[in-house]
Design an enzyme around this catalytic site. Sequence first.
Site, PDB file in Angstrom:
ATOM      1  N   ALA A   1      -2.996   5.180   7.599  1.00 10.91           N
ATOM      2  CA  ALA A   1      -2.077   4.061   7.812  1.00 10.91           C
ATOM      3  C   ALA A   1      -1.620   4.049   9.264  1.00 10.91           C
ATOM      4  CB  ALA A   1      -0.874   4.178   6.876  1.00 10.91           C
ATOM      5  N   GLY A   2      -1.099   2.895   9.698  1.00 11.16           N
ATOM      6  CA  GLY A   2      -0.483   2.796  11.012  1.00 11.16           C
ATOM      7  C   GLY A   2      -1.412   2.448  12.153  1.00 11.16           C
TER       8      GLY A   2
ATOM      9  N   MET B   1      -9.057   8.342  -1.342  1.00 10.94           N
ATOM     10  CA  MET B   1      -9.907   8.865  -0.266  1.00 10.94           C
ATOM     11  C   MET B   1     -10.432  10.246  -0.637  1.00 10.94           C
ATOM     12  SD  MET B   1      -7.568   7.830   3.009  1.00 10.94           S
ATOM     13  CE  MET B   1      -6.673   6.278   3.062  1.00 10.94           C
TER      14      MET B   1
ATOM     15  N   ASP C   1      -6.996  -5.688   5.087  1.00 14.20           N
ATOM     16  CA  ASP C   1      -6.274  -4.417   4.994  1.00 14.20           C
ATOM     17  C   ASP C   1      -6.309  -3.699   6.334  1.00 14.20           C
ATOM     18  OD1 ASP C   1      -5.225  -1.949   4.378  1.00 14.20           O
ATOM     19  OD2 ASP C   1      -6.710  -1.427   2.864  1.00 14.20           O
ATOM     20  N   GLY C   2      -5.115  -3.520   6.919  1.00 12.79           N
ATOM     21  CA  GLY C   2      -5.016  -2.697   8.111  1.00 12.79           C
ATOM     22  C   GLY C   2      -4.349  -3.385   9.283  1.00 12.79           C
TER      23      GLY C   2
ATOM     24  N   HIS D   1      -1.230  -1.460  -4.011  1.00 10.28           N
ATOM     25  CA  HIS D   1      -2.519  -1.064  -3.441  1.00 10.28           C
ATOM     26  C   HIS D   1      -2.587   0.457  -3.359  1.00 10.28           C
ATOM     27  CE1 HIS D   1      -6.131  -1.926  -0.981  1.00 10.28           C
ATOM     28  NE2 HIS D   1      -5.806  -0.811  -0.338  1.00 10.28           N
TER      29      HIS D   1
ATOM     30  N   ASP E   1      -4.907   3.612  -2.208  1.00  9.19           N
ATOM     31  CA  ASP E   1      -6.046   4.079  -1.424  1.00  9.19           C
ATOM     32  C   ASP E   1      -6.508   5.440  -1.951  1.00  9.19           C
ATOM     33  OD1 ASP E   1      -6.423   2.005   0.542  1.00  9.19           O
ATOM     34  OD2 ASP E   1      -4.500   2.617   1.384  1.00  9.19           O
TER      35      ASP E   1
ATOM     36  N   ALA F   1       1.067  -1.580   4.586  1.00 12.23           N
ATOM     37  CA  ALA F   1       1.514  -0.214   4.314  1.00 12.23           C
ATOM     38  C   ALA F   1       2.708   0.125   5.195  1.00 12.23           C
ATOM     39  CB  ALA F   1       0.355   0.764   4.539  1.00 12.23           C
TER      40      ALA F   1
ATOM     41  N   MET G   1     -11.848  -4.874   5.808  1.00 10.24           N
ATOM     42  CA  MET G   1     -11.042  -3.875   6.506  1.00 10.24           C
ATOM     43  C   MET G   1     -10.811  -4.329   7.944  1.00 10.24           C
ATOM     44  SD  MET G   1     -10.215  -1.530   4.362  1.00 10.24           S
ATOM     45  CE  MET G   1      -9.449  -0.445   5.586  1.00 10.24           C
TER      46      MET G   1
ATOM     47  N   HIS H   1      -8.402   0.990  -4.432  1.00  9.93           N
ATOM     48  CA  HIS H   1      -9.371   0.910  -3.336  1.00  9.93           C
ATOM     49  C   HIS H   1     -10.090   2.249  -3.203  1.00  9.93           C
ATOM     50  CE1 HIS H   1      -9.932   0.127   1.285  1.00  9.93           C
ATOM     51  NE2 HIS H   1     -11.084   0.205   0.637  1.00  9.93           N
TER      52      HIS H   1
ATOM     53  N   MET I   1     -12.240   4.508  -1.448  1.00 11.62           N
ATOM     54  CA  MET I   1     -12.867   4.842  -0.173  1.00 11.62           C
ATOM     55  C   MET I   1     -13.564   6.192  -0.348  1.00 11.62           C
ATOM     56  SD  MET I   1     -10.140   3.501   2.675  1.00 11.62           S
ATOM     57  CE  MET I   1      -8.624   3.701   1.759  1.00 11.62           C
TER      58      MET I   1
ATOM     59  N   SER J   1       0.832  -1.205   0.000  1.00 11.67           N
ATOM     60  CA  SER J   1       0.000   0.000   0.000  1.00 11.67           C
ATOM     61  C   SER J   1       0.860   1.245   0.000  1.00 11.67           C
ATOM     62  CB  SER J   1      -0.925   0.014   1.215  1.00 11.67           C
ATOM     63  OG  SER J   1      -1.603   1.253   1.301  1.00 11.67           O
TER      64      SER J   1
END
Length: 227
Positions: free
Chosen positions: A148-149, A39, A176-177, A35, A37, A198, A141, A68, A70, A10
């Site tokens: 991230a993180g 947003m 993911d996550g 990947h 993201d 990520a 998810m 992805h 979102m 990611s």
Amino acid sequence: MQPKIKIAASILAANPVRLEDEIRKVETAGADLIHIDVMDGHFVPNITMGPFIVEGIRRIAQVPLDIHLMIEHPERYVDAFAGAAGDGDLITFHIETTKKPKEIISLIKNAGLKASVSLNPDTPTELVEDLLEMVDMVLVMSVNPGFAGQKFISKVLPKIARLRSIAPDEMDIEVDGGITTETITQAVQQGANVIVAASSIFKADDPCAAIKTLKQIAERVDNKVKA
């Protein structure tokens, strides 16, 4: 038998001013997907990138893109992102953003891309179960989307197991996550085979070694599950 293990790197955690170098580095290390993201600042409290950046990444990347979305109203943007992507790439939308998921799946498929649907940690699998024969992947998810993180939310593990038990054999299940060497084991044990990472890749001292370690762990667990 579930499909093979794949690592999706990611770029949410990558160095944005060295994105080409970051992508090439993780591809060399064995990343199976890039990947991305997307947003919008509405569905999630963050803003990232649009089709123009995805188009640039497509020119760089040698592996498929895992796009992805979102975002709210994903049906309005499928054509733009599909136009920026290429053969073999995949677009994921969130089930929470639409009352007409089958129409969005058709839009993605008609554009020549693979289709995926995602659900947030608090969203029940029942909302996507009637779509499993239509999609190429379901993304579970394991954090609340947006940044991230974050720490892995373990209550999603039964949802992964439920989806694997009823999914077509060839369908990918992505998580993911909050992926670490510990949580990747838990996710694969329950049936996930596509692992988004990520911070655990791009914030590692050695991102290449991090990818190789994650893949080795996941494949070892997967082999035990299939034995």
